[in-house]
Design a protein around this motif. Sequence first.
Motif, PDB file in Angstrom:
ATOM      1  N   UNK B 106       2.999 -12.080 -13.191  1.00 34.71           N
ATOM      2  CA  UNK B 106       1.874 -12.523 -14.036  1.00 34.71           C
ATOM      3  C   UNK B 106       0.721 -13.040 -13.170  1.00 34.71           C
ATOM      4  N   UNK B 107       1.108 -13.772 -12.129  1.00 34.73           N
ATOM      5  CA  UNK B 107       0.098 -14.313 -11.206  1.00 34.73           C
ATOM      6  C   UNK B 107      -0.657 -13.190 -10.513  1.00 34.73           C
ATOM      7  N   UNK B 108       0.109 -12.187 -10.081  1.00 32.79           N
ATOM      8  CA  UNK B 108      -0.495 -11.034  -9.397  1.00 32.79           C
ATOM      9  C   UNK B 108      -1.455 -10.300 -10.342  1.00 32.79           C
ATOM     10  N   UNK B 109      -1.021 -10.102 -11.556  1.00 34.14           N
ATOM     11  CA  UNK B 109      -1.853  -9.386 -12.526  1.00 34.14           C
ATOM     12  C   UNK B 109      -3.106 -10.184 -12.855  1.00 34.14           C
ATOM     13  N   UNK B 110      -2.957 -11.483 -12.881  1.00 30.85           N
ATOM     14  CA  UNK B 110      -4.121 -12.323 -13.179  1.00 30.85           C
ATOM     15  C   UNK B 110      -5.130 -12.308 -12.057  1.00 30.85           C
ATOM     16  N   UNK B 111      -4.638 -12.258 -10.813  1.00 27.36           N
ATOM     17  CA  UNK B 111      -5.540 -12.317  -9.652  1.00 27.36           C
ATOM     18  C   UNK B 111      -6.248 -10.996  -9.387  1.00 27.36           C
ATOM     19  N   UNK B 112      -5.597  -9.895  -9.784  1.00 22.49           N
ATOM     20  CA  UNK B 112      -6.139  -8.574  -9.441  1.00 22.49           C
ATOM     21  C   UNK B 112      -7.386  -8.269 -10.265  1.00 22.49           C
ATOM     22  N   UNK B 113      -8.500  -8.200  -9.561  1.00 26.64           N
ATOM     23  CA  UNK B 113      -9.768  -7.944 -10.259  1.00 26.64           C
ATOM     24  C   UNK B 113     -10.321  -6.574  -9.897  1.00 26.64           C
ATOM     25  N   UNK B 114     -10.193  -6.231  -8.593  1.00 29.63           N
ATOM     26  CA  UNK B 114     -10.841  -5.022  -8.105  1.00 29.63           C
ATOM     27  C   UNK B 114      -9.809  -4.083  -7.490  1.00 29.63           C
ATOM     28  N   UNK B 115      -9.936  -2.813  -7.784  1.00 31.89           N
ATOM     29  CA  UNK B 115      -9.000  -1.828  -7.256  1.00 31.89           C
ATOM     30  C   UNK B 115      -9.303  -1.483  -5.812  1.00 31.89           C
ATOM     31  N   UNK B 116      -8.308  -0.877  -5.144  1.00 29.52           N
ATOM     32  CA  UNK B 116      -8.492  -0.498  -3.738  1.00 29.52           C
ATOM     33  C   UNK B 116      -9.327   0.784  -3.649  1.00 29.52           C
ATOM     34  N   UNK B 117      -9.873   0.997  -2.472  1.00 26.49           N
ATOM     35  CA  UNK B 117     -10.750   2.151  -2.293  1.00 26.49           C
ATOM     36  C   UNK B 117      -9.956   3.453  -2.257  1.00 26.49           C
ATOM     37  N   UNK B 118      -8.788   3.411  -1.602  1.00 23.50           N
ATOM     38  CA  UNK B 118      -7.970   4.626  -1.462  1.00 23.50           C
ATOM     39  C   UNK B 118      -6.603   4.441  -2.114  1.00 23.50           C
ATOM     40  N   UNK B 119      -5.863   5.579  -2.173  1.00 23.45           N
ATOM     41  CA  UNK B 119      -4.542   5.521  -2.817  1.00 23.45           C
ATOM     42  C   UNK B 119      -3.512   6.169  -1.906  1.00 23.45           C
ATOM     43  N   UNK B 120      -2.664   5.314  -1.315  1.00 22.15           N
ATOM     44  CA  UNK B 120      -1.648   5.818  -0.384  1.00 22.15           C
ATOM     45  C   UNK B 120      -0.279   5.755  -1.082  1.00 22.15           C
ATOM     46  N   UNK B 121       0.002   6.803  -1.876  1.00 18.80           N
ATOM     47  CA  UNK B 121       1.278   6.812  -2.620  1.00 18.80           C
ATOM     48  C   UNK B 121       2.440   7.086  -1.674  1.00 18.80           C
ATOM     49  N   UNK B 122       2.257   8.012  -0.746  1.00 14.70           N
ATOM     50  CA  UNK B 122       3.337   8.384   0.174  1.00 14.70           C
ATOM     51  C   UNK B 122       3.811   7.183   0.982  1.00 14.70           C
ATOM     52  N   UNK B 123       2.837   6.393   1.454  1.00 16.35           N
ATOM     53  CA  UNK B 123       3.193   5.182   2.215  1.00 16.35           C
ATOM     54  C   UNK B 123       4.040   4.253   1.373  1.00 16.35           C
ATOM     55  N   UNK B 124       3.668   4.115   0.107  1.00 12.06           N
ATOM     56  CA  UNK B 124       4.428   3.254  -0.810  1.00 12.06           C
ATOM     57  C   UNK B 124       5.841   3.765  -1.008  1.00 12.06           C
ATOM     58  N   UNK B 125       5.966   5.083  -1.142  1.00  9.10           N
ATOM     59  CA  UNK B 125       7.302   5.676  -1.342  1.00  9.10           C
ATOM     60  C   UNK B 125       8.156   5.474  -0.095  1.00  9.10           C
ATOM     61  N   UNK B 126       7.525   5.617   1.079  1.00 12.01           N
ATOM     62  CA  UNK B 126       8.259   5.389   2.333  1.00 12.01           C
ATOM     63  C   UNK B 126       8.775   3.953   2.405  1.00 12.01           C
ATOM     64  N   UNK B 127       7.900   3.026   2.062  1.00 14.31           N
ATOM     65  CA  UNK B 127       8.278   1.613   2.060  1.00 14.31           C
ATOM     66  C   UNK B 127       9.431   1.377   1.065  1.00 14.31           C
ATOM     67  N   UNK B 128       9.331   2.055  -0.084  1.00 13.07           N
ATOM     68  CA  UNK B 128      10.357   1.904  -1.135  1.00 13.07           C
ATOM     69  C   UNK B 128      11.713   2.403  -0.642  1.00 13.07           C
ATOM     70  N   UNK B 129      11.720   3.562   0.037  1.00 10.94           N
ATOM     71  CA  UNK B 129      13.011   4.101   0.514  1.00 10.94           C
ATOM     72  C   UNK B 129      13.657   3.148   1.511  1.00 10.94           C
ATOM     73  N   UNK B 130      12.813   2.556   2.368  1.00  6.97           N
ATOM     74  CA  UNK B 130      13.363   1.599   3.342  1.00  6.97           C
ATOM     75  C   UNK B 130      14.006   0.411   2.630  1.00  6.97           C
ATOM     76  N   UNK B 131      13.285  -0.107   1.661  1.00  9.87           N
ATOM     77  CA  UNK B 131      13.804  -1.279   0.939  1.00  9.87           C
ATOM     78  C   UNK B 131      15.102  -0.923   0.203  1.00  9.87           C
TER      79      UNK B 131
END
Lengths: 517, 221
Positions: B106-131
Amino acid sequence: MDSLLTLWSANTAVSATVWLLLAMTLLYSGRRPAHRILLSAGGGLRNVLRLTSRSLVQLERHLTRRNREVLLAAARADAERRIEREFSRIQTMVARDLSGYPALHRDIAAAIDSIETTYRESGENPPLPPAWSDVVNTIAALPSHGDPAVAKVLNNIKGAVEDTHKETLKAWQNSSAERHKLLSRMQPEWRTLNSKMDEVARTVDGLDSRTHQLDKQLTQFEEIRRGEDAAVRSLTSSSLTQFFIAGLVLTIALLGGLINFQLIALPMSEMVGGTSYIGAMKTSDIAAMVIILIEIAMGLFLLESLRITRLFPVISSMDDRMRRRMMIISLTILCVLAGIEASLAYMRDLLALDREALTQSLTGMSAAAEVSGVAASHAEFRWIPSIGQMVMGFILPFALAFIAIPLESFIHSLRTVLGLLLVAVIRVLAIASRSLGNLLGHSATLLTHAYDLLIMLPLSIERLITRRSPAGGSTDEIAAVIPDVEADEEETAARAKGRKPRRRVKETDSDAEAVAV
Amino acid sequence: MNTLTRFLTAALVPLSLALSGCGGQTPKTKAVYLLIDTSGTYTQELNKAQAIINYLLANLNSGDSIAVARIDSGSFSEKDIVAKTTFDMRPSTANDQKRQFKQAIDLFAGKLKRGSANTDITGGVLQATQYLNETGAGDKYVFIFSDLEEDLPDDYTRDFPISLDNIHVVALNVTKLRSDNIDPRDYLNRLDNWQHRVTEGGGDWRVLNDLERMDRLIVAN
């Protein structure tokens, strides 16, 4: 396949006919051995199956006898137990009621003495008033002849006599009153005597009914001892009834155990963890189950030490002090477990509330509920299910403890029921085996007929030849010309023994039948 | 009936253990990694992501793991993980952890005002597999809450195969872009490309756009 079919001729029909004729010839040549194979195989199988059937029947008889023995032994033990209990009751009754008999006898004797004494006292009659009335009347009737002196004397005499009479009457009345008083003093003595006699009658009646009961038990025991069929039938029926009733009660107990399990499984995960597993089962579930099983075990020990059930001979044969100790220990453990279950049930309620609150907060329902005031109105009644769960958690272990009684009946009757089922299964197998044997025997005969049907053409030719030839014999006679070493040997042996070989007779019969076809 | 089965199994467990030599199958724990796209206009979909997280929190049990990370210009980083936890073995503690997790989101959603410039989905998936591989869970899920339009910074390299052995990848709420309306093949190609990458990596691919059917999210596997 095609090359085989056209082996004799390019024309398939011709080639097939050749094959057919060849086959027929071969089958005709091998008719007798083929028949013999079929019949001996059929007969052999039939014999084997009949033997099996006979063995099964014997096994069934043995099992029935064994079941009967077991049933009678169990019933005998039960009857002995009941008789022993009756004797024990009679002993208790005698010890309780008839031990006071000497005192009772003394009381009754004292009461009788007292009554006797009083009776004697009341028997001392005072002197009856003399028969002066006649004297007075006579004196009063005397003629005075107008002489006043005589009249005065007579009147004086009459007055004196009357006074004396009155005094005597009064004394007699006083004496009677005294006797009545004595008699009325006897009344409580009579009543005491009456009540004592009633007491004796009650005791004797009680003893009488107990002895009648004992008589019945002894008659039953005698029937069982003699192993009468009626007793066995009655015992079997009783066992079946016991089995079904005990099964029903055990099912109810199982459902009770299920509810109990449901009450403590969730809070157990708080104690032993929700992520630990033994095999495919959660450790918390196993822990909950173990608690329930321990409760049942404690219930078993408790009822065993109370001598209500007799599943463990070791416990029932313990001396009384040890048994009492065991009873107290079992009851204490049961109470402690019941307390644990009650607290676990309360914990379950708390966990359910916590989970409900979390779910509401996750789904956003809590805010809506607060707005509508539903949560507040429900909160005041929350204690009802909490208390209900705690009470159930406390009561269910004790209810489960009584499972020992139906369990004992179930175990005892299970032996009889299983025995009956086994006998039934063996009987069915014996019948099936015998039927199958007969079926196979007849099938073999049927196959020989079918075989003859296949070679019907050469057989017909043979029959024609036999009819035209004046010296021609039957098929068997022609066949007999063919050297058959085995058959000859058998025939010779049979002749030596002075009897016809059975197989030969059978074959001759079948041949005759084949000719008839 | 389920309780009855458990009851009977628990009653027979000593026997079954003796017979099977303790060789029973332990139920698998679950690990879930949710990637939330925070680029551009997709931030408007954040409330849906919160609903998904709440659903997951309600359905995960003791021993399960969950992590939520955002997809931004460079997602292959622990810094992008918003919240992560493995639920305690005690249910009451697990409930507290769930409350704290929800607060963090909820805190994260409240703080998020502006989106990022780029979208690195592959990096996120890589991080997810590691976790997910680190958790050692039996069932591993990567939920990608994104339009699947990857927009990498110029010097980033992501065109290599990703190892996704035994990982279920579920694309959630894959919204259509304005360009997709002009040529729907772009949308379909985007989905096909991701499916190809996931299945090539040994993973299992699914798309779930109808969030009313969230019950299929975990149970269906």
